[in-house]
Scaffold this motif. Structure first.
Motif, short mmCIF file in Angstrom:
data_model
loop_
_atom_site.label_atom_id
_atom_site.label_comp_id
_atom_site.label_asym_id
_atom_site.label_seq_id
_atom_site.Cartn_x
_atom_site.Cartn_y
_atom_site.Cartn_z
N CYS A 115 0.85 -1.19 0.00
CA CYS A 115 0.00 0.00 0.00
C CYS A 115 0.89 1.25 0.00
O CYS A 115 1.78 1.37 0.83
CB CYS A 115 -0.89 -0.03 1.25
N ASN A 120 0.19 4.14 0.93
CA ASN A 120 -0.11 5.02 2.06
C ASN A 120 0.54 4.54 3.35
O ASN A 120 1.20 5.31 4.05
CB ASN A 120 -1.63 5.11 2.23
N CYS A 121 0.38 3.23 3.65
CA CYS A 121 0.86 2.73 4.95
C CYS A 121 1.88 1.62 4.83
O CYS A 121 2.29 1.03 5.82
CB CYS A 121 -0.32 2.27 5.80
N GLY A 155 1.24 -1.24 3.92
CA GLY A 155 0.58 -2.51 4.26
C GLY A 155 0.81 -3.54 3.18
O GLY A 155 0.91 -3.21 2.01
N CYS A 191 -6.46 -1.29 0.53
CA CYS A 191 -5.60 -1.74 1.63
C CYS A 191 -6.48 -2.15 2.79
O CYS A 191 -7.34 -1.40 3.23
CB CYS A 191 -4.66 -0.61 2.06
N CYS A 249 -5.32 0.20 6.17
CA CYS A 249 -5.69 1.62 6.36
C CYS A 249 -6.89 2.04 5.52
O CYS A 249 -7.25 3.21 5.50
CB CYS A 249 -4.47 2.52 6.07
ZN LIG Z 1 -2.55 1.00 3.71
#
Ligand SMILES: [Zn+2]
Ligand SMILES: [Zn+2]
Ligand SMILES: [Zn+2]
Length: 299
Positions: free
Chosen positions: A125, A127-128, A130, A145, A148
């Motif tokens: 992911c 963003n995070c 993940g 994801c 998140c």
């Molecule tokens: Zn994420």
């Protein structure tokens, strides 16, 4: 019928022992010893020497049932192939190479990974970071994801360099445990710890190739000498030889008449009444199931 092996012996028993001693003492080189052994290996293994010594060892009746009909000499163990020994000995040398704590340079490791493996990265992911976001078939953005809840079209990936850097800091870190390296030679998937093992094995093999070859070949010769010595043999009639070799069965010790699977203590006939009925019913049931499978075309 002799229980034949696909091994061909050109050397007599004593020649083989002599060859082994010369190799062990360093009187002849490994290459020469292998040559002597394999040069003429297609020649029939029923040499005169073998037949003569076999004649002295074979008993006049079956050691299992006492029959005197068509006696054969049964080997209870067979030598392994040479490559099996080489594999075992290489493993041992690899372990001691690992034990010696020889540091493998990160640069060298990276080059090895790139040369011998294809990298199939795990999507992350953006963003995070993940791992393994859900890939959706119909919805856009394509990825979700699960950690998140971020939705996106393009996952990010770690580079080989990033992974190896992490691996050198902590070889048990979660990011480096994926089997995302596919061996170009074998097609198998490995994580970095295994990849490192294969490199260590390769280095041990290069470093000690002569010693590994010699040790493996000596073990191989030992086994063949033991085989040719008829130490681990019994005299068996044709029937007992067939049951023990092909069916993994032996004569029932109770009735000495029927054969039984080696995992059972007696034959079916010698089981206590109740138990015998049970087994016979199971066999009958098995036959019926088999017939039904056949009828349905499953079998
Ligand atoms: Zn994420
Ligand atoms: Zn027998
Ligand atoms: Zn029995």
């Amino acid at each position: 019928m002799e229980i034949t092996l696909t091994i061909n012996y050109m050397l007599t028993y004593n020649e083989l022992i002599e060859l082994r001693e010369k190799l062990a003492d360093g009187e002849i080189a490994l290459e020469r010893a292998k040559e002597l052994y394999w040069d003429d290996w297609k020649r029939a293994w029923h040499t005169k020497d073998w037949k003569e010594r076999r004649g002295k060892v074979i008993k006049d009746k079956c050691e299992i049932c006492g029959s005197k009909e068509t006696l054969t000499l049964q080997h209870l163990s067979h030598p392994q192939e040479y490559v099996e020994y080489e594999r075992e000995v290489t493993k041992k040398y690899t372990q001691s190479f690992i034990g010696s704590n020889t540091i493998i340079d990160k640069h060298e490791f990276t080059e090895y990974v790139i040369r011998d493996y294809d990298y199939v990265p795990v999507p992350l992911c953006p963003n995070c970071n993940g791992r393994n976001p859900n890939k959706r078939m119909r919805k856009t953005p394509q990825y979700l994801c699960t950690e998140c809840r971020h939705e996106f079209d393009e996952p990010i990936y770690k580079t080989i360099d990033e992974l190896i850097t992490t691996f050198y800091k902590n070889d048990e870190a979660i990011e480096v445990r994926d089997k995302c390296f596919v061996s170009k030679k074998w097609g198998n998937k490995y994580h970095l710890s295994s990849v490192k093992y294969w490199l260590q094995r390769e280095k041990a093999k290069t470093k000690d190739s002569e010693a590994i070859g010699k040790e493996a070949f000596l073990l191989f010769l030992d086994d063949n000498i033991k085989y040719l010595s008829f130490d681990d043999t019994i005299t068996a009639c044709k029937k007992c030889a067939f049951y023990s070799d092909k069916m993994n069965m032996e004569l029932c010790p109770k009735c000495k008449e029927y054969y039984k699977g080696i995992q059972y203590s007696t034959c079916i006939q010698c089981l206590p009444e109740e138990k015998r009925k049970e087994v016979l019913e199971m066999i009958e049931f098995g036959k019926q199931m088999h017939a039904i499978d056949k009828m349905l075309g499953i079998d």
